[in-house]
Design a protein around this motif. Structure first.
Motif, PDB file in Angstrom:
ATOM      1  N   TYR A 155      27.086  11.872  13.724  1.00  0.00           N
ATOM      2  CA  TYR A 155      27.254  13.064  12.884  1.00  0.00           C
ATOM      3  C   TYR A 155      27.012  12.721  11.420  1.00  0.00           C
ATOM      4  O   TYR A 155      26.348  13.477  10.692  1.00  0.00           O
ATOM      5  N   ILE A 156      27.511  11.570  10.996  1.00  0.00           N
ATOM      6  CA  ILE A 156      27.315  11.161   9.600  1.00  0.00           C
ATOM      7  C   ILE A 156      25.834  10.961   9.310  1.00  0.00           C
ATOM      8  O   ILE A 156      25.321  11.399   8.265  1.00  0.00           O
ATOM      9  N   ALA A 157      25.135  10.331  10.230  1.00  0.00           N
ATOM     10  CA  ALA A 157      23.697  10.100  10.033  1.00  0.00           C
ATOM     11  C   ALA A 157      22.926  11.409   9.991  1.00  0.00           C
ATOM     12  O   ALA A 157      21.932  11.548   9.252  1.00  0.00           O
ATOM     13  N   SER A 158      23.397  12.408  10.743  1.00  0.00           N
ATOM     14  CA  SER A 158      22.671  13.683  10.792  1.00  0.00           C
ATOM     15  C   SER A 158      22.758  14.463   9.487  1.00  0.00           C
ATOM     16  O   SER A 158      21.947  15.357   9.247  1.00  0.00           O
ATOM     17  N   LEU A 159      23.724  14.113   8.627  1.00  0.00           N
ATOM     18  CA  LEU A 159      23.933  14.886   7.398  1.00  0.00           C
ATOM     19  C   LEU A 159      22.816  14.699   6.377  1.00  0.00           C
ATOM     20  O   LEU A 159      22.681  15.503   5.450  1.00  0.00           O
ATOM     21  N   THR A 160      22.016  13.645   6.505  1.00  0.00           N
ATOM     22  CA  THR A 160      20.944  13.399   5.526  1.00  0.00           C
ATOM     23  C   THR A 160      19.594  13.915   5.996  1.00  0.00           C
ATOM     24  O   THR A 160      18.630  13.885   5.238  1.00  0.00           O
ATOM     25  N   THR A 161      19.520  14.402   7.231  1.00  0.00           N
ATOM     26  CA  THR A 161      18.201  14.752   7.776  1.00  0.00           C
ATOM     27  C   THR A 161      17.608  16.015   7.164  1.00  0.00           C
ATOM     28  O   THR A 161      16.396  16.150   7.053  1.00  0.00           O
ATOM     29  N   ASP A 162      18.463  16.960   6.753  1.00  0.00           N
ATOM     30  CA  ASP A 162      17.951  18.242   6.255  1.00  0.00           C
ATOM     31  C   ASP A 162      17.979  18.365   4.739  1.00  0.00           C
ATOM     32  O   ASP A 162      17.815  19.451   4.198  1.00  0.00           O
ATOM     33  N   LEU A 163      18.210  17.262   4.030  1.00  0.00           N
ATOM     34  CA  LEU A 163      18.339  17.339   2.572  1.00  0.00           C
ATOM     35  C   LEU A 163      17.336  16.401   1.903  1.00  0.00           C
ATOM     36  O   LEU A 163      17.523  15.196   1.871  1.00  0.00           O
ATOM     37  N   PRO A 164      16.265  16.924   1.318  1.00  0.00           N
ATOM     38  CA  PRO A 164      15.278  16.065   0.690  1.00  0.00           C
ATOM     39  C   PRO A 164      15.695  15.533  -0.683  1.00  0.00           C
ATOM     40  O   PRO A 164      15.150  14.554  -1.159  1.00  0.00           O
ATOM     41  N   THR A 165      16.649  16.174  -1.366  1.00  0.00           N
ATOM     42  CA  THR A 165      17.029  15.754  -2.721  1.00  0.00           C
ATOM     43  C   THR A 165      18.514  15.986  -2.967  1.00  0.00           C
ATOM     44  O   THR A 165      19.125  16.859  -2.349  1.00  0.00           O
ATOM     45  N   ALA A 166      19.072  15.195  -3.906  1.00  0.00           N
ATOM     46  CA  ALA A 166      20.485  15.357  -4.272  1.00  0.00           C
ATOM     47  C   ALA A 166      20.639  16.143  -5.569  1.00  0.00           C
ATOM     48  O   ALA A 166      21.713  16.180  -6.158  1.00  0.00           O
ATOM     49  N   ALA A 167      19.562  16.807  -6.008  1.00  0.00           N
ATOM     50  CA  ALA A 167      19.572  17.465  -7.323  1.00  0.00           C
ATOM     51  C   ALA A 167      20.526  18.653  -7.396  1.00  0.00           C
ATOM     52  O   ALA A 167      20.966  19.023  -8.477  1.00  0.00           O
ATOM     53  N   ASN A 168      20.841  19.265  -6.247  1.00  0.00           N
ATOM     54  CA  ASN A 168      21.657  20.483  -6.260  1.00  0.00           C
ATOM     55  C   ASN A 168      23.134  20.227  -6.023  1.00  0.00           C
ATOM     56  O   ASN A 168      23.879  21.165  -5.696  1.00  0.00           O
ATOM     57  N   VAL A 169      23.587  18.989  -6.177  1.00  0.00           N
ATOM     58  CA  VAL A 169      24.972  18.678  -5.822  1.00  0.00           C
ATOM     59  C   VAL A 169      25.978  19.470  -6.648  1.00  0.00           C
ATOM     60  O   VAL A 169      27.016  19.902  -6.137  1.00  0.00           O
ATOM     61  N   ASP A 170      25.690  19.688  -7.926  1.00  0.00           N
ATOM     62  CA  ASP A 170      26.615  20.440  -8.783  1.00  0.00           C
ATOM     63  C   ASP A 170      26.757  21.878  -8.284  1.00  0.00           C
ATOM     64  O   ASP A 170      27.864  22.429  -8.235  1.00  0.00           O
ATOM     65  N   TYR A 171      25.656  22.452  -7.876  1.00  0.00           N
ATOM     66  CA  TYR A 171      25.645  23.817  -7.342  1.00  0.00           C
ATOM     67  C   TYR A 171      26.454  23.900  -6.049  1.00  0.00           C
ATOM     68  O   TYR A 171      27.275  24.801  -5.860  1.00  0.00           O
ATOM     69  N   TYR A 172      26.219  22.938  -5.146  1.00  0.00           N
ATOM     70  CA  TYR A 172      26.967  22.903  -3.887  1.00  0.00           C
ATOM     71  C   TYR A 172      28.466  22.745  -4.145  1.00  0.00           C
ATOM     72  O   TYR A 172      29.295  23.407  -3.515  1.00  0.00           O
ATOM     73  N   ALA A 173      28.814  21.842  -5.063  1.00  0.00           N
ATOM     74  CA  ALA A 173      30.230  21.558  -5.335  1.00  0.00           C
ATOM     75  C   ALA A 173      30.951  22.800  -5.849  1.00  0.00           C
ATOM     76  O   ALA A 173      32.104  23.060  -5.472  1.00  0.00           O
TER      77      ALA A 173
END
Length: 391
Positions: free
Chosen positions: A89-107
């Motif tokens: 499950y942890i490994a699957s969390l990175t498969t659909d996210l090409p960038t970390a640029a939107n982390v502030d928006y998600y948070a």
């Protein structure tokens, strides 16, 4: 706090956004720092995501880079890996996210959903208690206010730092204004010239303590300062008098302002000429922006709420409290008195910062100071008062 479908509806959340944010954390250390500033594990709706974020925080505390391997091992150590879905499950969390640029928006989305869930849980509990006739109405209202303010306080989790350029610019602007104003005080002037020259007036956000033995004149000093500000400078002043009634306080103010012996005012032995002085003094005090709260043994929560109202409705620029020892902590009876006073003192200091006004609190000084000049260590009930005070 995760209410389970109040009113038959699913609480606000977005599982996809939570997955996206955790995936971002596995791709960027900068994303981890941004998320930790804005979120806590309880802000996640899904239990698995709470466990994962707890492990992320632990890794950051240990200065370990966050990736799939380190996170998996940390969760295994914390015995939370299986309940979070395991390594797959942890490994699957990175498969659909090409960038970390939107982390502030998600948070921010996750945090806002968390606030809404907390609000739903609190209002549902309060609604149920409101139907319970054994509940004390005023206690229920005070508890409601406390819980709502707790949610509001938690909304200011993020820390915004300032660069030197901003601080220097603002400071120079203040100095220029002072120069053009001809040396006016930067804070609220007390009317005592030497004290004002030393402090430049009581500054916004400062927590100021006046300490002395009983019957030495703490209240008289505070009242004189308040009168100088409200009556003569027209500065809005809040005054919490926990030891005497508002009428007794006003009687002392009238005697001081009219230059009449207060004992004559109390026993009615007034001269004919005193009445004209009293009338003039009463007129000046009537026009003064002075706001008095005289509830005895007021609870800390109620006092903070009243202070906020005074600031919002009357725009008070300074608050006096007479005196710390008569404020009741919320945890009265469950912890030692010195810990209660420490909580009260810390709360007053944070309230000064929150309202951005000076708070002047009176405090008793211990018997051991008799016959000598008191020191900070002589303040009664808690060493936290001397630690917290700015002046």
């Amino acid at each position: 706090m995760k209410p389970a479908g109040v009113y038959g509806r699913v609480p606000p959340h977005s599982e996809d956004v939570e997955k996206a944010l955790i995936g971002a954390l596995l791709l960027s250390d900068d994303a981890v720092d941004q998320a930790i500033e804005l979120l806590r594990p309880a802000d996640f709706y899904k239990n698995a995501h709470q466990s994962i974020f707890s492990a992320v925080i632990q890794l950051r505390n240990e200065d370990t880079a966050v990736d799939i391997i380190s996170l998996t091992e940390m969760m295994r150590t914390m015995d939370s890996l299986d309940q979070a879905g395991g390594p797959s499950y942890i490994a699957s969390l990175t498969t659909d996210l090409p960038t970390a640029a939107n982390v502030d928006y998600y948070a921010k989305i996750i945090r806002n959903n968390s606030f809404r869930r907390k609000l739903i849980a609190v209002t549902a509990e309060l609604t149920a208690r409101a139907y319970d006739e054994t509940e004390e109405t005023l206690e229920l209202i005070a508890d409601a206010e406390k819980q709502i303010f707790d949610i509001m306080d938690s909304s200011t989790l993020s820390v915004q730092y300032l660069d030197a350029q901003t601080v220097v610019t603002e400071t120079v602007n203040v100095i220029e204004k002072l120069y053009h104003a001809g040396g006016d005080y930067t804070g609220v002037p007390t009317g005592f010239t030497e004290l004002d020259q030393f402090t430049s007036g009581f500054q916004n956000s400062e927590y100021i303590v006046i300490g002395a033995r009983p019957s030495v004149g703490k209240t008289a000093l505070a009242l004189t300062m308040a009168a100088n500000m409200a009556v003569h400078k027209k500065i809005p002043v809040g005054f919490f008098t926990l030891e005497m009634s508002g009428k007794s306080l006003m009687q002392r103010l009238l005697a001081s302002e009219a230059r009449i012996d207060s004992s004559r005012l109390r026993n009615g032995m007034l001269k004919h000429s005193d009445f004209s002085k009293l009338t003039e003094a009463a007129g000046r005090l009537y026009e003064a922006p002075l706001f008095i709260e005289d509830t005895p043994n007021i609870k800390l929560l109620d006092m903070r709420a009243q202070a906020r109202r005074m600031k919002k409705n009357e725009n008070i620029r300074i608050l006096f409290i007479d005196y710390i020892g008569l404020i009741e902590a919320e945890n009265r009876g469950t912890v030692p008195r010195h810990e209660q006073v420490a909580e009260i003192s810390r709360s007053l200091k944070s309230l000064a910062r929150e309202l951005d006004i000076p708070i002047v609190a009176l405090s008793q000084v211990g018997r051991q100071s008799e016959g000598k000049e008191p020191t900070l260590a002589d303040l009664r009930e808690s060493g936290s008062i001397e630690q917290d005070a700015d002046v």
